[in-house]
Design an enzyme around this catalytic site. Structure first.
Site, mmCIF file in Angstrom:
data_model
loop_
_atom_site.group_PDB
_atom_site.id
_atom_site.type_symbol
_atom_site.label_atom_id
_atom_site.label_comp_id
_atom_site.label_asym_id
_atom_site.label_seq_id
_atom_site.Cartn_x
_atom_site.Cartn_y
_atom_site.Cartn_z
ATOM 1 N N TRP A 145 0.723 -1.490 0.039
ATOM 2 C CA TRP A 145 0.067 0.177 -0.070
ATOM 3 C C TRP A 145 0.402 1.173 0.014
ATOM 4 O O TRP A 145 0.316 2.650 -0.183
ATOM 5 C CB TRP A 145 -0.969 0.273 1.565
ATOM 6 C CG TRP A 145 -0.428 -0.150 2.199
ATOM 7 C CD1 TRP A 145 0.676 -0.316 3.704
ATOM 8 C CD2 TRP A 145 -1.700 1.305 3.973
ATOM 9 N NE1 TRP A 145 1.429 -0.031 4.569
ATOM 10 C CE2 TRP A 145 0.574 0.971 4.714
ATOM 11 C CE3 TRP A 145 -1.655 1.691 4.146
ATOM 12 C CZ2 TRP A 145 0.220 1.616 6.199
ATOM 13 C CZ3 TRP A 145 -1.940 2.275 5.745
ATOM 14 C CH2 TRP A 145 -0.720 2.302 6.324
ATOM 15 N N ASP A 146 1.993 1.296 0.198
ATOM 16 C CA ASP A 146 3.047 2.326 0.321
ATOM 17 C C ASP A 146 3.227 3.302 -1.031
ATOM 18 O O ASP A 146 2.788 4.162 -0.748
ATOM 19 C CB ASP A 146 4.353 1.915 0.138
ATOM 20 C CG ASP A 146 4.681 0.605 1.568
ATOM 21 O OD1 ASP A 146 4.085 0.079 1.610
ATOM 22 O OD2 ASP A 146 6.152 0.601 2.479
ATOM 23 N N GLU A 175 0.478 -3.356 12.112
ATOM 24 C CA GLU A 175 0.438 -5.193 12.449
ATOM 25 C C GLU A 175 1.616 -5.910 12.873
ATOM 26 O O GLU A 175 1.702 -6.813 13.100
ATOM 27 C CB GLU A 175 2.135 -5.327 10.833
ATOM 28 C CG GLU A 175 1.507 -5.484 9.891
ATOM 29 C CD GLU A 175 2.552 -5.225 8.183
ATOM 30 O OE1 GLU A 175 3.484 -5.927 9.342
ATOM 31 O OE2 GLU A 175 2.666 -5.119 7.487
ATOM 32 N N LYS A 183 3.198 -1.317 15.856
ATOM 33 C CA LYS A 183 4.383 -1.067 14.852
ATOM 34 C C LYS A 183 3.723 0.167 13.921
ATOM 35 O O LYS A 183 4.862 1.406 13.798
ATOM 36 C CB LYS A 183 4.516 -2.156 14.326
ATOM 37 C CG LYS A 183 5.340 -2.045 13.046
ATOM 38 C CD LYS A 183 5.212 -3.167 11.843
ATOM 39 C CE LYS A 183 6.308 -3.278 11.198
ATOM 40 N NZ LYS A 183 6.111 -4.215 10.367
ATOM 41 N N GLN A 184 2.488 0.918 14.066
ATOM 42 C CA GLN A 184 2.854 2.005 13.006
ATOM 43 C C GLN A 184 1.583 2.925 13.554
ATOM 44 O O GLN A 184 0.422 2.159 14.031
ATOM 45 C CB GLN A 184 3.252 1.342 11.667
ATOM 46 C CG GLN A 184 1.956 0.803 11.177
ATOM 47 C CD GLN A 184 2.875 0.432 10.524
ATOM 48 O OE1 GLN A 184 3.243 -1.431 9.602
ATOM 49 N NE2 GLN A 184 2.390 0.488 9.161
#
Ligand code: BGC
Length: 730
Positions: free
Chosen positions: A339-340, A466, A572-573
């Protein structure tokens, strides 16, 4: 603008191979020394082509139904970087003798990298070696090396041997799940020939049936062919030059690769200087549209330029493949697109180079059938499910909980289509591709979710974070699904797209179903905390013991079993915060503020995608000290190698994210059906911020300056409020 480093640092060879790589959206060449390194000095010597991959086995120990057991992997093609230099019989290498001066530079206006060494050989002969490399943006099949040797204190013989080596392998590291676990040979040489003085190597991947032809031709000044190389007489102060022209073609784009390579080579009539001129002109246009200027902070300015330049190098040149997470700079994540591309690199490109953004979406459209098949394979009766990681459109993620379960990839692509539409107004794209993408994406949501007590729920998916997998009602996923379905229904009934909707067979009941599900979408909210929980169970879990986690245990993914991580509140993000960033109207400002503060405490930022989003949201909320800190870390992530793995490739999402943080965070850009508006808030050390936006085919310059306590945009005071691009003087 030039990014350069001085001094020969043997400990950072792989890092610099990445930072100074040359790419043009079609091919990428890591910046390895032409002469190689001695045994024991690691290198990831590589050249890659967008969309050229091999199939590799991905054995599953317990191969349950539907588990993916094969993946695509980017391949290292024939090595055309090799050039050996002998100075009066002594082989040049900065590892021997003495590098009296050593400098590397990336010139972002000229589009070239340089390595300059003032070398003293073990026997005391001194020469300056200046090597200039370019991956042409104008002629994407072309990579050049200009190799220039100037003897300084001796006369004698100079010998240069230029190589083309098809016997190469890919890199591997068994200790890091973010790269291939073992070194593999993906390409076999089929033919090696010399035609009209040009060397060609034709190689084929062992399993995917893709062929690549690499050709290398030479021009010289002061050197003449002799045996396997070139020979010249050294005179102090007189430069001897070898120009190496490398062309690369592949069978995904050409039927007969050898013929196509020959054609490309024959077309290279002009002097190297005219290729340099064309590169400069291309970049002049790029910077004219894309440059962002931060007044008052030179270091950040350079970092932003570097990031933008890397995005351009990584952005696909056509629609055969998307933008890989590492662009074309290395083998990290095996060349896969995630998806980056759509969520991080796309927005800045969309606003400045919409034609590139379109190519990225067309890649998804070209792989829509594979996504439909993927959905059926997984058990969906309707819709398309895009792969979490891929090169050719089929799923490559071996560990589904933090891979294929990230259904939000569908929402991300749908969101990007809508953004593209809003900024470009490209009816033709929407008629021929955009609406169909949205339709299949929305169908998948209807098929995945279900009604429970009158609310539409999506269970058993993984959101962006994640460290929290296979959950019910991930806020980010649900909010995006809602956005996708709403927009699909709206666009299908938009004038100009109605006939496309008809030919796609969209029925009234279907649109009604999309609207209903969007309306009824369940978006978790916790009254006590006043935040959006990440999913149904997130807040029930204990918070991770951050106090007793030593710094050496980050990133957590390399030190803790996934199951252990999944049982704690640890991210994680950015996940909910990411949703707040892209869908700011979905919740109140107060909720956004509380969520931001809550998730900040439980987020490790182990993913490079995280800090730019926290930065943007902090800026939107006016928490400027935090925004500034996140921005600095983010903008310099690869330049400082702060995640320790830039040697495997650049972090394109982080780079795109940093640009987004500047545009959507500090400039407060907002794109919706009413157009583009801004609500700027500058970090304390920025005097001004200037950038350009291409909106509906028109390029507009935006200059944000300080104005008392607030900001002005193109001279118009904002008084802390929003100003529309429409109302700004050009
Ligand atoms: C992140 C993903 C990202 C991938 C590729 C992972 O570490 O968690 O969100 O897509 O890296 O950059």
């Amino acid at each position: 603008m030039i990014y350069s480093i001085k001094g020969f640092d043997k400990t950072k060879l792989k890092l610099h191979e990445t930072l100074f790589h040359n790419a043009n959206g079609y091919l990428g060449v890591r910046s390895c020394f032409e002469e190689g390194y001695p045994e024991g000095f690691g290198t990831i010597r590589g050249m890659y082509v967008s969309g050229v991959y091999n199939i590799a086995e991905m054995p599953q120990a317990e191969p349950l139904y539907g588990f993916v057991d094969k993946k695509q992997a980017v391949v290292n093609i024939a090595d055309a970087q090799g050039i050996e230099l002998y100075i009066d019989g002594e082989r040049f290498s900065p590892f021997d003798g003495e590098a009296l001066e050593f400098e590397r530079a990336l010139d972002m206006e000229a589009g070239v990298t340089c390595r300059r060494i003032h070398w003293r050989s073990p026997r005391g002969k001194e020469a300056e070696v200046l090597i200039k490399r370019m991956a042409s943006f104008v002629k994407p099949s072309l990579f050049t090396i200009e190799y220039c040797v100037t003897p300084l204190n001796f006369s004698g013989e100079i010998r240069v041997i230029s190589g083309l080596n098809g016997h190469v392998t890919n890199h591997g590291n068994p200790g890091d799940p973010r790269v291939a676990s073992e070194r593999r040979r993906h390409m076999d040489v089929q033919d090696e020939l010399v035609i009209d003085g040009v060397d060609y190597v034709v190689s084929a991947t062992s399993r995917s049936g893709i062929k690549v032809c690499v050709g290398a031709g030479h021009k010289t000044r002061g050197l003449a062919r002799s045996g396997p190389g070139f020979i010249g007489i050294a005179k102090p102060g007189v430069a001897l030059v070898l120009e190496k022209y490398v062309v690369v073609v592949d069978s995904r784009r050409h039927k007969d690769v050898l013929k196509a390579a020959q054609k490309e080579m024959q077309a290279l009539k002009s002097e190297l200087s005219s290729h340099y001129d064309a590169q400069k002109a291309y970049l002049a246009d790029f910077w004219e549209r894309s440059a962002m200027e931060i007044e008052g902070n030179g270091d950040l300015n350079l970092a932003m330029r570097f990031n933008l330049y890397q995005l351009l190098q990584s952005a696909p040149e056509d629609s055969v493949c998307g933008m890989a997470a590492k662009g074309l700079s290395g083998e990290g994540y095996e060349g896969h697109c995630f998806w980056d591309g759509e969520m991080f690199a796309f927005p800045a490109l969309l606003l400045t180079q919409p034609e590139i953004a379109r190519k990225m979406l067309m890649f998804r459209y070209n792989t829509l059938n594979a996504a439909i098949e993927n959905a059926r394979f997984i058990g969906h009766k309707n819709g398309a499910l895009f792969p979490w990681r891929t090169i050719n459109g089929t799923e490559c993620s071996g560990y589904y909980p933090s891979g294929a379960a990230q259904y939000h990839i569908n929402g991300d692509i749908g969101y990007a289509v809508v953004q593209y539409w809003l900024v470009s107004g490209d009816v033709e794209f929407m008629q021929n591709a955009g609406l169909e993408l949205l339709l299949q994406i929305s169908r998948l949501w209807l098929d995945t979710g279900h009604y429970h007590n009158g609310r539409f729920m999506i269970n058993g998916v993984t959101g962006p974070d994640e460290y929290t997998c296979m959950v019910n009602n991930n806020y980010y996923t649900n909010a995006l699904a809602k956005h996708n379905m709403r927009w699909t229904a709206k666009l299908a009934e938009t004038a100009g797209l109605a006939s496309a909707a008809e030919s796609l067979g969209i029925r009234g009941e279907e649109l009604k179903a999309f609207r209903q599900a969007a309306e009824a979408m369940y978006l978790p909210y916790d009254k006590n905390l006043g935040i959006n929980p990440q999913d149904d169970s997130f807040l029930q879990k204990p918070v991770w013991d951050f106090g007793n986690t030593p710094p050496s245990h980050y990133p957590l993914l390399l030190h803790y079993h996934p199951m252990h991580l999944y049982r704690f509140q640890v991210c994680k993000q950015a996940d909910v915060v990411m949703a707040h960033f892209i869908l700011e109207d979905e919740q109140s400002r107060e909720t956004m503020e509380k969520s931001f503060l809550y998730y900040e405490k439980v987020t490790t930022h182990d993913s490079s995608l995280s800090k730019p989003i926290f930065c943007a949201v902090a800026a939107k909320l006016g928490v400027m000290n935090k925004a500034t800190g996140y921005f600095k870390d983010s903008a310099n992530l690869d330049l400082r190698d702060s995640h320790g793995n830039t040697s495997d490739g650049i972090h394109t999402a982080n780079m795109g994210g940093t640009c987004m943080a500047a545009l959507f965070g500090f400039a407060g850009l907002r794109i919706n059906d009413e157009g583009i508006s801004l609500e700027p808030r500058l970090p304390p050390d920025w005097q001004g911020f200037t950038f350009r936006i291409m909106y509906r085919g028109e390029l507009r310059e935006v200059r944000i300056t300080r104005d008392g306590k607030g900001c002005a945009v193109n001279g118009v005071k904002t008084d802390g409020g929003r100003v529309s691009l429409r109302h700004l003087s050009p």
